[in-house]
Design a protein around this motif. Sequence first.
Motif, PDB file in Angstrom:
ATOM      1  N   LYS A   2      -3.547  -4.355  -5.875  1.00 19.10           N
ATOM      2  CA  LYS A   2      -3.440  -4.926  -7.221  1.00 19.10           C
ATOM      3  C   LYS A   2      -3.638  -3.767  -8.196  1.00 19.10           C
ATOM      4  CE  LYS A   2      -5.634  -8.333 -10.281  1.00 19.10           C
ATOM      5  NZ  LYS A   2      -6.762  -9.304 -10.389  1.00 19.10           N
ATOM      6  N   ILE A   3      -2.675  -3.574  -9.075  1.00 17.67           N
ATOM      7  CA  ILE A   3      -2.689  -2.443 -10.019  1.00 17.67           C
ATOM      8  C   ILE A   3      -2.848  -2.990 -11.429  1.00 17.67           C
ATOM      9  CG2 ILE A   3      -1.391  -0.483 -10.939  1.00 17.67           C
ATOM     10  CD1 ILE A   3       0.207  -0.534  -8.265  1.00 17.67           C
ATOM     11  N   GLU A   4      -3.827  -2.455 -12.171  1.00 20.22           N
ATOM     12  CA  GLU A   4      -4.069  -2.873 -13.551  1.00 20.22           C
ATOM     13  C   GLU A   4      -4.048  -1.642 -14.452  1.00 20.22           C
ATOM     14  OE1 GLU A   4      -7.263  -5.880 -13.991  1.00 20.22           O
ATOM     15  OE2 GLU A   4      -7.573  -5.575 -11.834  1.00 20.22           O
ATOM     16  N   VAL A   5      -3.214  -1.676 -15.472  1.00 20.55           N
ATOM     17  CA  VAL A   5      -3.130  -0.576 -16.448  1.00 20.55           C
ATOM     18  C   VAL A   5      -2.979  -1.157 -17.847  1.00 20.55           C
ATOM     19  CG1 VAL A   5      -2.170   1.163 -14.881  1.00 20.55           C
ATOM     20  CG2 VAL A   5      -0.625  -0.396 -16.091  1.00 20.55           C
ATOM     21  N   ILE A   6      -3.428  -0.419 -18.854  1.00 15.28           N
ATOM     22  CA  ILE A   6      -3.215  -0.833 -20.239  1.00 15.28           C
ATOM     23  C   ILE A   6      -2.172   0.076 -20.879  1.00 15.28           C
ATOM     24  CG2 ILE A   6      -5.544  -1.754 -20.467  1.00 15.28           C
ATOM     25  CD1 ILE A   6      -6.187   0.725 -22.211  1.00 15.28           C
ATOM     26  N   PHE A   7      -1.592  -0.390 -21.988  1.00 15.03           N
ATOM     27  CA  PHE A   7      -0.582   0.399 -22.703  1.00 15.03           C
ATOM     28  C   PHE A   7      -0.456  -0.127 -24.123  1.00 15.03           C
ATOM     29  CE2 PHE A   7       1.488  -3.084 -20.492  1.00 15.03           C
ATOM     30  CZ  PHE A   7       2.327  -3.637 -21.439  1.00 15.03           C
ATOM     31  N   GLN A  12       2.346   5.995 -10.585  1.00 17.22           N
ATOM     32  CA  GLN A  12       2.809   7.218 -11.239  1.00 17.22           C
ATOM     33  C   GLN A  12       3.955   6.936 -12.204  1.00 17.22           C
ATOM     34  OE1 GLN A  12       1.152  10.256 -10.879  1.00 17.22           O
ATOM     35  NE2 GLN A  12       2.365  10.539 -12.739  1.00 17.22           N
ATOM     36  N   ALA A  13       4.846   6.034 -11.818  1.00 15.51           N
ATOM     37  CA  ALA A  13       5.956   5.662 -12.713  1.00 15.51           C
ATOM     38  C   ALA A  13       5.429   5.007 -13.980  1.00 15.51           C
ATOM     39  CB  ALA A  13       6.915   4.721 -11.984  1.00 15.51           C
ATOM     40  N   LEU A  14       4.402   4.165 -13.837  1.00 16.70           N
ATOM     41  CA  LEU A  14       3.808   3.517 -15.009  1.00 16.70           C
ATOM     42  C   LEU A  14       3.123   4.545 -15.905  1.00 16.70           C
ATOM     43  CD1 LEU A  14       2.280   0.361 -13.269  1.00 16.70           C
ATOM     44  CD2 LEU A  14       4.332   0.449 -14.703  1.00 16.70           C
ATOM     45  N   PHE A  15       2.428   5.499 -15.295  1.00 14.37           N
ATOM     46  CA  PHE A  15       1.781   6.557 -16.078  1.00 14.37           C
ATOM     47  C   PHE A  15       2.828   7.373 -16.832  1.00 14.37           C
ATOM     48  CE2 PHE A  15      -1.748   6.684 -12.638  1.00 14.37           C
ATOM     49  CZ  PHE A  15      -2.401   5.623 -13.232  1.00 14.37           C
ATOM     50  N   ASN A  16       3.917   7.704 -16.152  1.00  9.91           N
ATOM     51  CA  ASN A  16       4.982   8.503 -16.774  1.00  9.91           C
ATOM     52  C   ASN A  16       5.617   7.766 -17.954  1.00  9.91           C
ATOM     53  OD1 ASN A  16       4.535  10.485 -14.858  1.00  9.91           O
ATOM     54  ND2 ASN A  16       6.274   9.910 -13.573  1.00  9.91           N
ATOM     55  N   ALA A  17       5.577   6.440 -17.906  1.00  2.00           N
ATOM     56  CA  ALA A  17       6.167   5.631 -18.980  1.00  2.00           C
ATOM     57  C   ALA A  17       5.201   5.420 -20.144  1.00  2.00           C
ATOM     58  CB  ALA A  17       6.613   4.284 -18.434  1.00  2.00           C
ATOM     59  N   GLY A  18       3.958   5.902 -20.004  1.00  2.00           N
ATOM     60  CA  GLY A  18       3.005   5.808 -21.116  1.00  2.00           C
ATOM     61  C   GLY A  18       1.824   4.901 -20.873  1.00  2.00           C
ATOM     62  N   SER A  62      10.580   1.484  -9.805  1.00  2.00           N
ATOM     63  CA  SER A  62       9.756   2.166  -8.803  1.00  2.00           C
ATOM     64  C   SER A  62       9.285   1.252  -7.670  1.00  2.00           C
ATOM     65  CB  SER A  62       8.528   2.792  -9.482  1.00  2.00           C
ATOM     66  OG  SER A  62       7.718   1.796 -10.084  1.00  2.00           O
ATOM     67  N   HIS A  63       9.379  -0.048  -7.866  1.00  2.00           N
ATOM     68  CA  HIS A  63       8.854  -1.014  -6.897  1.00  2.00           C
ATOM     69  C   HIS A  63       9.902  -1.291  -5.812  1.00  2.00           C
ATOM     70  CE1 HIS A  63       6.458  -4.322  -5.412  1.00  2.00           C
ATOM     71  NE2 HIS A  63       5.558  -4.135  -6.380  1.00  2.00           N
ATOM     72  N   ILE A  98       0.815  -1.210   0.000  1.00  2.00           N
ATOM     73  CA  ILE A  98       0.000   0.000   0.000  1.00  2.00           C
ATOM     74  C   ILE A  98       0.851   1.264   0.000  1.00  2.00           C
ATOM     75  CG2 ILE A  98      -1.633   1.358   1.378  1.00  2.00           C
ATOM     76  CD1 ILE A  98      -2.947  -0.948  -0.031  1.00  2.00           C
ATOM     77  N   ASP A  99       1.926   1.273   0.780  1.00  2.00           N
ATOM     78  CA  ASP A  99       2.722   2.486   0.946  1.00  2.00           C
ATOM     79  C   ASP A  99       3.450   2.919  -0.323  1.00  2.00           C
ATOM     80  OD1 ASP A  99       1.895   2.640   3.546  1.00  2.00           O
ATOM     81  OD2 ASP A  99       3.734   1.761   4.403  1.00  2.00           O
ATOM     82  N   CYS A 100       3.706   1.973  -1.236  1.00  2.00           N
ATOM     83  CA  CYS A 100       4.452   2.354  -2.451  1.00  2.00           C
ATOM     84  C   CYS A 100       3.611   2.242  -3.712  1.00  2.00           C
ATOM     85  CB  CYS A 100       5.734   1.530  -2.584  1.00  2.00           C
ATOM     86  SG  CYS A 100       5.525  -0.109  -3.297  1.00  2.00           S
ATOM     87  N   ALA A 101       2.338   1.875  -3.571  1.00  2.00           N
ATOM     88  CA  ALA A 101       1.490   1.639  -4.746  1.00  2.00           C
ATOM     89  C   ALA A 101       1.333   2.894  -5.606  1.00  2.00           C
ATOM     90  CB  ALA A 101       0.123   1.118  -4.312  1.00  2.00           C
ATOM     91  N   ASN A 102       1.127   4.044  -4.977  1.00  2.00           N
ATOM     92  CA  ASN A 102       0.939   5.280  -5.751  1.00  2.00           C
ATOM     93  C   ASN A 102       2.190   5.640  -6.537  1.00  2.00           C
ATOM     94  OD1 ASN A 102      -1.728   5.714  -5.049  1.00  2.00           O
ATOM     95  ND2 ASN A 102      -1.221   6.949  -3.246  1.00  2.00           N
ATOM     96  N   ALA A 103       3.353   5.406  -5.932  1.00  2.00           N
ATOM     97  CA  ALA A 103       4.615   5.701  -6.636  1.00  2.00           C
ATOM     98  C   ALA A 103       4.777   4.787  -7.846  1.00  2.00           C
ATOM     99  CB  ALA A 103       5.794   5.540  -5.687  1.00  2.00           C
TER     100      ALA A 103
END
Length: 364
Positions: free
Chosen positions: A198-203, A149-155, A218-219, A141-146
């Motif tokens: 659990k983090i889910e993103v598309i790219f 954000q790193a995944l968003f910054n990568a596209g 970032s992990h 939980i403590d590092c999930a936002n970081a």
Amino acid sequence: MQISSVITVLEELAPLAYAEDFDNVGLLVGDKNTICTGILVCHDALEQVIDEAIAKNCNLVVCFHPILFSGIKKITGQDYVQKSVIKAIKNDIAIYAIHTALDNHRNGVNKIFCNALGLINTKILVPKQNFIQKLVTYAPIDCANAVKQALFNAGAGNIANYDNCSFTSEGIGSYRGNELSNPTIGTKGVLTHTLEQKIEVIFEKHLQKQIINALFSSHIYEEIAYEIYNLENKHQQVGLGMIGELEHEINEIDFLHFVKKTMQCGGIRHSKLLGKNIKKVAVLGGSGSFAIPNAITAQADIYVTADLKYHDFYKAENKLVVADIGHFESERFTKNYIVDFLKEKITNFAIVLSEINTNPVKYL
């Protein structure tokens, strides 16, 4: 500035991953580490265009159509392709082709086409399939936002007009490290339970390497659990052709005359006129017979493209008008767009629009 630096800008304009599998895009001739003296932008890198590049001290030719398309086994100067390539090599001129990488871009060939015709409310006609991937990972939980954000910054997390898109859910993760482990949370040899997201993103799939790099950088875990899936979803912002609307409807004949004048056509071949006004217009620069069903499904009043064969006109089925304005004509303003883009990104540098008309089709 090296040619490689220009290539970086060109791939910003049209990522090579956007190109169709059958295509041959990117640097076709030359060494990317060569210092660039000037850039000549053309539609087709024919021998006379290479002569123009020599005369204008441009050692990089950026062409829309790839001069090398199908595989060749000999370079002996026996045809127009080989003559062009030989002259380019002899004069240390690099050739870079952009073709369907720009066809598939939402601001590329077909958007240029739409803009020329004054179309509004445009969207992709044939969205690209098998181009989206999904990452699923897990983080404390403590590092999930970081991590997000790193995944968003990568596209990651870009969906149409939205960014930073993700889905998260919470649960309990468990692990036990062996004697060689060095757990960030917990103690080796002891079963540990941690509250995780659990983090889910598309790219877009061509971003996979940088997405994974962002995840690992970032992990906080020593070992990172993640999964990547290929999705069958269509990419609504990448694909061939476009459909849009005229601000004011116009009758068929007047619209065809407007297209002929605007796109500077030698002539237009079209299917049976249906006696109704034109409001919704589908376009596809270059060879577009394959997308006639898409134009019908999208309820276009007319489909404007090129390279239609005799039987293709039957495919209109009296549901719309199909119009063949010529291959070169349908892509006419593409090289101008490339020049404008390069001049905006690379200032105080020789970027030249070719003056040679390479259209091989002539009209009486």
